[in-house]
Design a protein around this motif. Structure first.
Motif, PDB file in Angstrom:
ATOM      1  N   VAL A  32       6.131  -4.201  -5.127  1.00 21.50           N
ATOM      2  CA  VAL A  32       6.835  -3.661  -6.297  1.00 21.50           C
ATOM      3  C   VAL A  32       8.270  -3.337  -5.895  1.00 21.50           C
ATOM      4  O   VAL A  32       8.494  -2.698  -4.865  1.00 21.50           O
ATOM      5  CB  VAL A  32       6.125  -2.396  -6.824  1.00 21.50           C
ATOM      6  CG1 VAL A  32       6.913  -1.767  -7.968  1.00 21.50           C
ATOM      7  CG2 VAL A  32       4.713  -2.734  -7.288  1.00 21.50           C
ATOM      8  N   PRO A  33       9.266  -3.756  -6.675  1.00 21.39           N
ATOM      9  CA  PRO A  33      10.654  -3.411  -6.350  1.00 21.39           C
ATOM     10  C   PRO A  33      10.859  -1.900  -6.368  1.00 21.39           C
ATOM     11  O   PRO A  33      10.135  -1.162  -7.052  1.00 21.39           O
ATOM     12  CB  PRO A  33      11.460  -4.078  -7.470  1.00 21.39           C
ATOM     13  CG  PRO A  33      10.532  -5.057  -8.115  1.00 21.39           C
ATOM     14  CD  PRO A  33       9.148  -4.562  -7.894  1.00 21.39           C
ATOM     15  N   ARG A  90      -2.869   3.888  -2.940  1.00 20.49           N
ATOM     16  CA  ARG A  90      -3.058   2.838  -3.944  1.00 20.49           C
ATOM     17  C   ARG A  90      -2.396   1.537  -3.497  1.00 20.49           C
ATOM     18  O   ARG A  90      -1.354   1.541  -2.852  1.00 20.49           O
ATOM     19  CB  ARG A  90      -2.513   3.242  -5.311  1.00 20.49           C
ATOM     20  CG  ARG A  90      -1.025   3.554  -5.374  1.00 20.49           C
ATOM     21  CD  ARG A  90      -0.724   5.023  -5.170  1.00 20.49           C
ATOM     22  NE  ARG A  90       0.691   5.347  -5.403  1.00 20.49           N
ATOM     23  CZ  ARG A  90       1.312   6.374  -4.832  1.00 20.49           C
ATOM     24  NH1 ARG A  90       0.693   7.180  -3.986  1.00 20.49           N
ATOM     25  NH2 ARG A  90       2.586   6.616  -5.105  1.00 20.49           N
ATOM     26  N   LEU A  91      -3.075   0.437  -3.835  1.00 23.11           N
ATOM     27  CA  LEU A  91      -2.451  -0.875  -3.740  1.00 23.11           C
ATOM     28  C   LEU A  91      -1.434  -0.987  -4.864  1.00 23.11           C
ATOM     29  O   LEU A  91      -1.717  -0.595  -6.006  1.00 23.11           O
ATOM     30  CB  LEU A  91      -3.494  -1.973  -3.872  1.00 23.11           C
ATOM     31  CG  LEU A  91      -4.431  -2.165  -2.678  1.00 23.11           C
ATOM     32  CD1 LEU A  91      -5.688  -2.908  -3.103  1.00 23.11           C
ATOM     33  CD2 LEU A  91      -3.715  -2.913  -1.563  1.00 23.11           C
ATOM     34  N   ALA A  92      -0.253  -1.499  -4.560  1.00 20.14           N
ATOM     35  CA  ALA A  92       0.798  -1.608  -5.577  1.00 20.14           C
ATOM     36  C   ALA A  92       1.531  -2.929  -5.372  1.00 20.14           C
ATOM     37  O   ALA A  92       2.055  -3.195  -4.287  1.00 20.14           O
ATOM     38  CB  ALA A  92       1.768  -0.430  -5.463  1.00 20.14           C
ATOM     39  N   PHE A  93       1.531  -3.745  -6.422  1.00 21.49           N
ATOM     40  CA  PHE A  93       2.210  -5.042  -6.307  1.00 21.49           C
ATOM     41  C   PHE A  93       2.643  -5.522  -7.691  1.00 21.49           C
ATOM     42  O   PHE A  93       2.172  -5.033  -8.726  1.00 21.49           O
ATOM     43  CB  PHE A  93       1.309  -6.082  -5.630  1.00 21.49           C
ATOM     44  CG  PHE A  93      -0.091  -6.182  -6.175  1.00 21.49           C
ATOM     45  CD1 PHE A  93      -0.386  -7.034  -7.238  1.00 21.49           C
ATOM     46  CD2 PHE A  93      -1.123  -5.436  -5.618  1.00 21.49           C
ATOM     47  CE1 PHE A  93      -1.677  -7.128  -7.742  1.00 21.49           C
ATOM     48  CE2 PHE A  93      -2.420  -5.528  -6.116  1.00 21.49           C
ATOM     49  CZ  PHE A  93      -2.700  -6.375  -7.170  1.00 21.49           C
ATOM     50  N   ARG A  94       3.566  -6.464  -7.674  1.00 21.89           N
ATOM     51  CA  ARG A  94       4.052  -7.081  -8.917  1.00 21.89           C
ATOM     52  C   ARG A  94       3.505  -8.501  -8.976  1.00 21.89           C
ATOM     53  O   ARG A  94       3.493  -9.219  -7.987  1.00 21.89           O
ATOM     54  CB  ARG A  94       5.580  -7.068  -8.961  1.00 21.89           C
ATOM     55  CG  ARG A  94       6.146  -7.488 -10.308  1.00 21.89           C
ATOM     56  CD  ARG A  94       7.542  -6.939 -10.552  1.00 21.89           C
ATOM     57  NE  ARG A  94       8.058  -7.359 -11.848  1.00 21.89           N
ATOM     58  CZ  ARG A  94       7.761  -6.789 -13.003  1.00 21.89           C
ATOM     59  NH1 ARG A  94       6.928  -5.763 -13.024  1.00 21.89           N
ATOM     60  NH2 ARG A  94       8.272  -7.223 -14.134  1.00 21.89           N
ATOM     61  N   GLY A 110       5.784  14.229 -13.605  1.00 22.53           N
ATOM     62  CA  GLY A 110       7.099  14.491 -13.042  1.00 22.53           C
ATOM     63  C   GLY A 110       7.914  13.239 -12.762  1.00 22.53           C
ATOM     64  O   GLY A 110       9.082  13.332 -12.384  1.00 22.53           O
ATOM     65  N   GLY A 111       7.284  12.061 -12.917  1.00 22.81           N
ATOM     66  CA  GLY A 111       8.001  10.811 -12.691  1.00 22.81           C
ATOM     67  C   GLY A 111       8.358  10.566 -11.240  1.00 22.81           C
ATOM     68  O   GLY A 111       9.417  10.022 -10.926  1.00 22.81           O
ATOM     69  N   VAL A 112       7.460  10.958 -10.314  1.00 19.62           N
ATOM     70  CA  VAL A 112       7.726  10.813  -8.886  1.00 19.62           C
ATOM     71  C   VAL A 112       6.604  10.028  -8.219  1.00 19.62           C
ATOM     72  O   VAL A 112       5.511   9.873  -8.761  1.00 19.62           O
ATOM     73  CB  VAL A 112       7.877  12.190  -8.199  1.00 19.62           C
ATOM     74  CG1 VAL A 112       9.101  12.922  -8.740  1.00 19.62           C
ATOM     75  CG2 VAL A 112       6.625  13.050  -8.380  1.00 19.62           C
ATOM     76  N   GLU A 113       6.904   9.545  -7.010  1.00 19.32           N
ATOM     77  CA  GLU A 113       5.920   8.846  -6.185  1.00 19.32           C
ATOM     78  C   GLU A 113       5.220   9.870  -5.298  1.00 19.32           C
ATOM     79  O   GLU A 113       5.879  10.615  -4.567  1.00 19.32           O
ATOM     80  CB  GLU A 113       6.607   7.792  -5.300  1.00 19.32           C
ATOM     81  CG  GLU A 113       7.138   6.596  -6.049  1.00 19.32           C
ATOM     82  CD  GLU A 113       6.047   5.624  -6.451  1.00 19.32           C
ATOM     83  OE1 GLU A 113       4.963   5.654  -5.829  1.00 19.32           O
ATOM     84  OE2 GLU A 113       6.271   4.843  -7.380  1.00 19.32           O
ATOM     85  N   LEU A 158       0.854  -1.190   0.000  1.00 21.50           N
ATOM     86  CA  LEU A 158       0.000   0.000   0.000  1.00 21.50           C
ATOM     87  C   LEU A 158       0.885   1.232   0.000  1.00 21.50           C
ATOM     88  O   LEU A 158       1.823   1.330   0.801  1.00 21.50           O
ATOM     89  CB  LEU A 158      -0.893  -0.011   1.238  1.00 21.50           C
ATOM     90  CG  LEU A 158      -2.215   0.750   1.201  1.00 21.50           C
ATOM     91  CD1 LEU A 158      -3.106   0.253   0.078  1.00 21.50           C
ATOM     92  CD2 LEU A 158      -2.926   0.625   2.532  1.00 21.50           C
ATOM     93  N   ARG A 159       0.614   2.159  -0.903  1.00 27.20           N
ATOM     94  CA  ARG A 159       1.391   3.394  -0.984  1.00 27.20           C
ATOM     95  C   ARG A 159       0.479   4.590  -0.739  1.00 27.20           C
ATOM     96  O   ARG A 159      -0.694   4.572  -1.097  1.00 27.20           O
ATOM     97  CB  ARG A 159       2.050   3.533  -2.356  1.00 27.20           C
ATOM     98  CG  ARG A 159       3.086   2.454  -2.593  1.00 27.20           C
ATOM     99  CD  ARG A 159       3.881   2.697  -3.833  1.00 27.20           C
ATOM    100  NE  ARG A 159       4.920   1.680  -3.976  1.00 27.20           N
ATOM    101  CZ  ARG A 159       5.661   1.505  -5.050  1.00 27.20           C
ATOM    102  NH1 ARG A 159       5.456   2.278  -6.105  1.00 27.20           N
ATOM    103  NH2 ARG A 159       6.587   0.574  -5.095  1.00 27.20           N
ATOM    104  N   GLY A 160       1.060   5.651  -0.166  1.00 23.01           N
ATOM    105  CA  GLY A 160       0.330   6.894   0.032  1.00 23.01           C
ATOM    106  C   GLY A 160      -0.405   6.989   1.355  1.00 23.01           C
ATOM    107  O   GLY A 160      -0.942   8.050   1.677  1.00 23.01           O
TER     108      GLY A 160
END
Length: 394
Positions: A166-167, A59-63, A202-205, A17-19
């Motif tokens: 996610v790496p 957001r959920l984030a996974f590979r 901007g290509g940022v998190e 989970l991010r954010g």
């Protein structure tokens, strides 16, 4: 229900989970928060409690190699008495960073708000299921952005192949704080709030601490910004101080200094961008507070009016014009000792010409097209040329 796939359930934990800055374990699952528990304990304000629990930018984030994903979620949907129904909260699916689907969750709790009395009634409801299928084969990064304006408890995550975090892609983290406009009010979807758009360009998190109605220079918010790891930081302040008629000029200036001092305790050299309010015609020269426009409600739409009088600025009441002058003065004063401090006039994101073309529908909040314009403008002004964040993205 799950006969067509061999489902694998994965616990929803912070590593996918991010954010979110905190995860509260509830009777149903986990509830992402954008302020930590200690900060929430320092405020009794219901507006702040609602805003920080709405997962803007979360957001959920996974590979995974999965071709199907299911998410059980329990939303809390808002209903405003007398106003038109709000659109369903949207979940945005990204596959390897590209839009790949949208969906909503039916059911859920209902929070009915009566703006004429200030009362709110909470009714419980059932969780619903979100389903994305026919995803591309092969290993890929999946992101599911939660509705930016709908409190969302995450109940269960299922996939038809194992998932892993996610790496680290080495992208910079942009930490942003602002009002309902930064929160994403009236944006079309969670990835099209202006900060989400700007972060993508901007290509940022992104960590979005835009808190509707609650960008009020609260010390606990400053300490949260101080303690959150980040490479780039921006604070957009002013409109909520006027909306709430919270403080006079004598208090505002020192509060801004204190807010910036606290952030600098944890981020002494990170680029720190102070952004003043975007154009809001009703409050440019007229102090707050803002109040619901009951004549608009009578016509079945939401709107706001300014309740102050322009001449009250003589006694220290704040307008957006006064606040912009004060923020510019404070940044100019501090920059001699803080060369990584920057200032951006919010009217460069949305100004007079934009207002003529894309007026604010309820007199305060931008619409979806304006969010897109503001995101593109911020990316251009902050991430390119000699902008505060230039050359500091991925």
């Amino acid at each position: 229900m799950h006969t067509e796939h061999d489902w694998i359930s994965t616990p929803i934990t912070a590593d996918i989970l991010r954010g979110a800055l905190d995860l509260e374990h509830t009777a149903h699952g986990v509830l992402p928060h954008r302020l930590p528990a200690w900060a929430r304990a320092q405020s009794t304000d219901g507006q702040l409690a609602m805003a920080e629990a709405q997962p803007s930018g979360v957001r959920l984030a996974f590979r995974t190699r999965a071709t199907a994903v299911e998410l059980d979620a329990l939303p809390t949907k808002r209903v405003y008495v007398g106003a038109p129904p709000r659109p369903e909260g949207l979940y945005d699916l990204l596959v390897d960073g590209r839009p790949a689907g949208q969906a909503s969750v039916s059911g859920g709790n209902t929070l009915t708000i009566d703006m004429t009395t200030g009362s709110a009634e909470h009714r419980p409801g059932p969780a619903g299921t979100l389903r994305f299928t026919e995803l591309p084969d092969g290993a890929k990064d999946i992101e599911i952005w939660l509705p930016h304006n709908e409190t969302t408890e995450l109940v269960a995550l299922r996939t038809d192949a194992p998932i892993e975090p996610v790496p680290d892609r080495g992208r910079k983290v942009w930490l942003h704080h602002g009002s309902s406009i930064s929160h994403g009010s009236d944006a079309a979807s969670p990835t099209t709030t202006w900060p989400a758009l700007a972060a993508s360009l901007g290509g940022v998190e992104l960590i979005n601490l835009g808190l509707a109605g609650s960008a009020l220079l609260d010390p606990f918010t400053a300490r949260t910004l101080r303690d959150t790891p980040a490479d780039l930081i921006s604070v957009k302040m002013g409109i909520n101080v006027v909306n709430a008629d919270l403080m006079r000029l004598r208090a505002f200036g020192p509060a801004v200094h204190g807010f910036l001092d606290t952030i600098r305790e944890g981020h002494p050299t990170a680029p720190l961008l102070v952004v003043s309010p975007v154009l809001c015609p009703i409050h440019e020269d007229t102090p707050g507070p803002s109040a619901p426009d009951f004549s608009a409600l009578g016509e079945g739409r939401l709107g706001f009016v300014a309740m102050g009088e322009p001449e009250e600025t003589a006694s220290g009441k704040l307008t957006l014009g006064v606040i912009r002058d004060e923020l510019a003065r404070i940044v100019k004063q501090r920059v001699a000792e803080d060369p990584n401090l920057y200032y951006l006039d919010g009217r460069d994101l949305y100004g007079e010409d934009d207002s003529a073309e894309l007026p604010l529908p309820d007199q305060i909040h931008p619409d979806a097209a304006t969010h897109r314009r503001m995101g593109e403008r911020f990316a251009e002004l902050a991430f390119t040329a000699d902008g505060a964040f230039a050359g500091r993205g991925a």
